[in-house]
Scaffold this motif. Sequence first.
Motif, short mmCIF file in Angstrom:
data_model
loop_
_atom_site.label_atom_id
_atom_site.label_comp_id
_atom_site.label_asym_id
_atom_site.label_seq_id
_atom_site.Cartn_x
_atom_site.Cartn_y
_atom_site.Cartn_z
N MET A 43 0.58 -1.05 -0.02
CA MET A 43 0.27 -0.33 0.44
C MET A 43 0.95 1.18 0.12
N THR A 44 1.89 1.31 0.23
CA THR A 44 2.74 2.29 0.61
C THR A 44 3.50 2.72 -1.09
N LEU A 45 3.58 1.24 -1.04
CA LEU A 45 4.33 1.28 -3.17
C LEU A 45 3.28 2.24 -3.75
N THR A 46 1.66 1.91 -3.13
CA THR A 46 1.07 2.78 -4.14
C THR A 46 0.86 3.97 -4.02
N LEU A 47 0.98 3.96 -2.33
CA LEU A 47 0.70 5.69 -2.59
C LEU A 47 1.92 6.61 -3.38
N VAL A 48 2.75 5.62 -2.92
CA VAL A 48 4.39 6.47 -3.31
C VAL A 48 3.55 6.88 -5.28
N HIS A 49 2.93 6.05 -5.85
CA HIS A 49 2.67 6.20 -6.92
C HIS A 49 1.87 7.51 -7.20
N PHE A 50 0.62 7.69 -6.27
CA PHE A 50 -0.40 8.52 -6.56
C PHE A 50 0.10 10.41 -5.92
N PHE A 58 -3.22 0.47 9.98
CA PHE A 58 -3.96 0.30 9.93
C PHE A 58 -4.00 -0.96 9.12
N PHE A 59 -2.81 -1.05 8.26
CA PHE A 59 -2.97 -2.48 6.73
C PHE A 59 -1.17 -2.81 6.98
N GLU A 60 -0.23 -1.92 7.55
CA GLU A 60 1.00 -2.01 7.64
C GLU A 60 1.93 -1.96 8.33
N PRO A 61 3.26 -2.15 9.06
CA PRO A 61 3.75 -1.35 10.56
C PRO A 61 4.36 0.03 9.50
N SER A 112 7.17 1.59 11.71
CA SER A 112 8.32 1.17 11.70
C SER A 112 8.90 -0.05 11.65
N GLY A 113 10.36 -0.56 12.13
CA GLY A 113 10.38 -1.70 12.54
C GLY A 113 10.47 -2.20 10.76
N PRO A 114 11.33 -3.83 10.89
CA PRO A 114 11.28 -4.73 9.78
C PRO A 114 10.59 -4.76 8.56
N GLY A 115 10.18 -3.92 7.25
CA GLY A 115 9.33 -4.27 7.28
C GLY A 115 8.21 -2.99 6.83
N GLY A 116 8.36 -2.13 8.08
CA GLY A 116 7.40 -0.85 7.45
C GLY A 116 8.13 0.10 7.14
N ILE A 117 6.74 1.44 7.17
CA ILE A 117 6.70 2.67 6.37
C ILE A 117 8.27 2.98 6.62
N PHE A 118 9.03 3.94 7.75
CA PHE A 118 9.79 4.70 8.07
C PHE A 118 11.19 3.28 8.64
N GLY A 119 10.88 2.18 8.38
CA GLY A 119 12.11 1.11 8.72
C GLY A 119 13.22 1.48 8.18
N PRO A 120 14.23 0.59 8.22
CA PRO A 120 15.45 1.04 7.73
C PRO A 120 15.93 0.53 6.68
N TRP A 121 15.37 1.01 6.04
CA TRP A 121 15.40 0.50 4.03
C TRP A 121 17.12 1.16 3.73
N SER A 122 17.43 0.38 2.84
CA SER A 122 18.75 0.81 2.46
C SER A 122 17.99 1.59 1.34
N LEU A 123 19.54 2.53 1.16
CA LEU A 123 19.61 3.26 -0.37
C LEU A 123 18.91 2.65 -1.27
N PRO A 124 20.00 1.60 -1.83
CA PRO A 124 18.63 1.11 -3.33
C PRO A 124 18.06 0.37 -3.57
N ALA A 125 17.00 0.10 -2.42
CA ALA A 125 15.82 0.07 -1.85
C ALA A 125 14.74 1.46 -2.49
N LEU A 126 15.69 2.60 -0.79
CA LEU A 126 14.40 3.91 -1.92
C LEU A 126 14.58 3.71 -2.95
#
Length: 313
Positions: free
Chosen positions: A44-51, A205-208, A210-224
């Motif tokens: 859902m977060t990826l979809t939000l980024v698209h919008f 309500f549907f996605e974490p 923070s933490g692993p897999g969360g919107i504000f999780g520790p994403w690597s630069l390549p992922a972002l």
Amino acid sequence: MATRLSGLFGNSRIVAGLLVNLLSSICIVFINKWIYVHYGFPNMTLTLVHFVVTWLGLYICQKMDIFSPKSLRPTKIVFLALSFCGFVVFTNLSLQNNTIGTYQLAKAMTTPVIIVIQTLYYKKTFSTKIKLTVIPITLGVILNSYYDVRFNLPGMVFATLGVLVTSLYQVWVGAKQHELQVNSMQLLYYQAPMSSAFLLTLVPFFEPLSGPGGIFGPWSLPALVMVLTSGVIAFLVNLSIYWIIGNTSPVTYNMFGHFKFCITLLGGYILFQDPLSLHQGTGILCTLVGILAYTHFKLAEQEEGKSRLVQRP
């Protein structure tokens, strides 16, 4: 036919538009699949980024006078914005949980479902030839899905919901454009921010968060970087679709879509090593025959309709 094709491809601007659409449409599928498989980024977060990126892109376009926005009442497009959220989220979930082959063929069911919706609720009539094309399309999708070695119930549920909501959205887009007297870009300009707002309230309500897999999780630069690239490509897909239809015709776009359909299927088997059985190959062929037949009959009916209009005194 050869003259029309040479005229089409002789126009460098149209060739450029087709090329952008081809590359962006294929890339968005593979990049999204890569993001899900290798980074586990929330859907859902990826979809939000698209919008958000799509709206920002359209905002820049209207500032450059590529199109003129038209003021619309939010109540007129609220259900359209909700269906816009639904079809993107469910199709992305289908891509996340299915092989690319099953995902791509499931999308082909949109055509038969639109025929059913327009027949039952909008009292639109279709010729027997058009109705018969539903049989090979449906049979091919069922064959491929049933014999997919990665068959799973969640994937089928998301694929089914994606087809239903996408079909509703496409029907409503046509109806709203006629009702509100706007073009696709003007409609999308208002849909995108409203859909973003809806998703923004639902994501926690549907996605974490923070933490692993969360919107504000520790994403690597390549992922972002991949996520942002996916958003930019999603915008290019939307923009190129409207540009191609506006400069050629919906039929040209659909015919071009068959080529993308084959390339995407082939790419899925090469890049992600999606297994392909004989039954699945038969299903793909069956669906492709149905889609080509549908386009052929629609083109013939449109040409016949134009001839009748010309012949009228």
